[in-house]
Design an enzyme around this catalytic site. Sequence first.
Site, PDB file in Angstrom:
ATOM      1  N   HIS A   4       0.870  -1.192   0.000  1.00 55.35           N
ATOM      2  CA  HIS A   4       0.000   0.000   0.000  1.00 55.35           C
ATOM      3  C   HIS A   4       0.901   1.234   0.000  1.00 55.35           C
ATOM      4  O   HIS A   4       1.747   1.384   0.872  1.00 55.35           O
ATOM      5  CB  HIS A   4      -0.899  -0.003   1.236  1.00 55.35           C
ATOM      6  CG  HIS A   4      -1.583   1.314   1.487  1.00 55.35           C
ATOM      7  ND1 HIS A   4      -2.253   2.002   0.493  1.00 55.35           N
ATOM      8  CD2 HIS A   4      -1.681   2.074   2.607  1.00 55.35           C
ATOM      9  CE1 HIS A   4      -2.742   3.127   1.006  1.00 55.35           C
ATOM     10  NE2 HIS A   4      -2.403   3.199   2.283  1.00 55.35           N
ATOM     11  N   HIS A  22       1.313   5.702  -1.102  1.00 54.97           N
ATOM     12  CA  HIS A  22       0.662   6.990  -1.360  1.00 54.97           C
ATOM     13  C   HIS A  22       1.324   7.600  -2.595  1.00 54.97           C
ATOM     14  O   HIS A  22       1.752   8.741  -2.582  1.00 54.97           O
ATOM     15  CB  HIS A  22       0.810   7.926  -0.155  1.00 54.97           C
ATOM     16  CG  HIS A  22       0.089   7.463   1.073  1.00 54.97           C
ATOM     17  ND1 HIS A  22       0.030   8.219   2.228  1.00 54.97           N
ATOM     18  CD2 HIS A  22      -0.620   6.329   1.327  1.00 54.97           C
ATOM     19  CE1 HIS A  22      -0.673   7.564   3.142  1.00 54.97           C
ATOM     20  NE2 HIS A  22      -1.071   6.414   2.617  1.00 54.97           N
ATOM     21  N   TYR A  25       1.230  -4.728 -20.247  1.00 55.59           N
ATOM     22  CA  TYR A  25       1.815  -5.037 -18.943  1.00 55.59           C
ATOM     23  C   TYR A  25       0.925  -4.607 -17.791  1.00 55.59           C
ATOM     24  O   TYR A  25       0.911  -5.237 -16.728  1.00 55.59           O
ATOM     25  CB  TYR A  25       3.224  -4.446 -18.819  1.00 55.59           C
ATOM     26  CG  TYR A  25       4.247  -5.392 -19.386  1.00 55.59           C
ATOM     27  CD1 TYR A  25       4.881  -6.324 -18.573  1.00 55.59           C
ATOM     28  CD2 TYR A  25       4.541  -5.397 -20.743  1.00 55.59           C
ATOM     29  CE1 TYR A  25       5.806  -7.221 -19.096  1.00 55.59           C
ATOM     30  CE2 TYR A  25       5.453  -6.292 -21.279  1.00 55.59           C
ATOM     31  CZ  TYR A  25       6.083  -7.199 -20.446  1.00 55.59           C
ATOM     32  OH  TYR A  25       6.969  -8.100 -20.965  1.00 55.59           O
TER      33      TYR A  25
END
Length: 235
Positions: free
Chosen positions: A106, A108, A133
Amino acid sequence: MRQASMTAMKTETSNETRLREDICRFGRSLFERGLTPGSSGNISVRLDSGGWLVTPTNASLGFLDPAKLSRLDDQGRLMSGDAPTKEVPLHTALYDTRGSARAIVHLHSTHSVALSMLPEIDPHAALPPMTAYYLMKCGATALVPYYRPGDPAVADAIKGLAGKYSSVLLANHGPVVAGETLEAAVFATEELEETAKLYLLLRGMNPRYLSPEQVADLVKVFGVTLPEHGHEHGH
């Protein structure tokens, strides 16, 4: 029998040591390339013995200590290391619903966050089929509504996707990507970020996307799995 048990324990310890080092190595790489600033972002990896490793709360991915990574049991309880990221419910929800997931990243990352804020984004396919891709590494990307970081409600939103997506955008927050290995999860997250960048560069320019026939070919040749309606919605 005892010898075999001791050998298995040694192998398990060796694997965990390697995974701890891998999390720190990939975390530093992502941080140094500006893909997740400050103390943002988190990484987790499932362990064969049950439970998982996850990056601690308020930790920069660029300066992780292998010994201080949070070791959780299969119920998400802290066994050793520093206190875990507040995004544990997010990771748990993805592991619970997507059986093939062995690692989650995860971030930002700027372009993915920007993409998640655009009004035209389809929750079932945040990006059109732009490159081979992208489809091969990410499939389709879901967009879930905004929740404050650490809000348990985000876990319900992830569960609502029923494990159909390995790649998810949290609105106004960032991408969450699962993979069968840590390397696969990192590479898919990077591919998502680059594709989001392409989308932003080409927005309003009427670019050519892959045709349904070209998408079908990728599905056939490379075994790409797309959720139902994954790329039926235009932008």
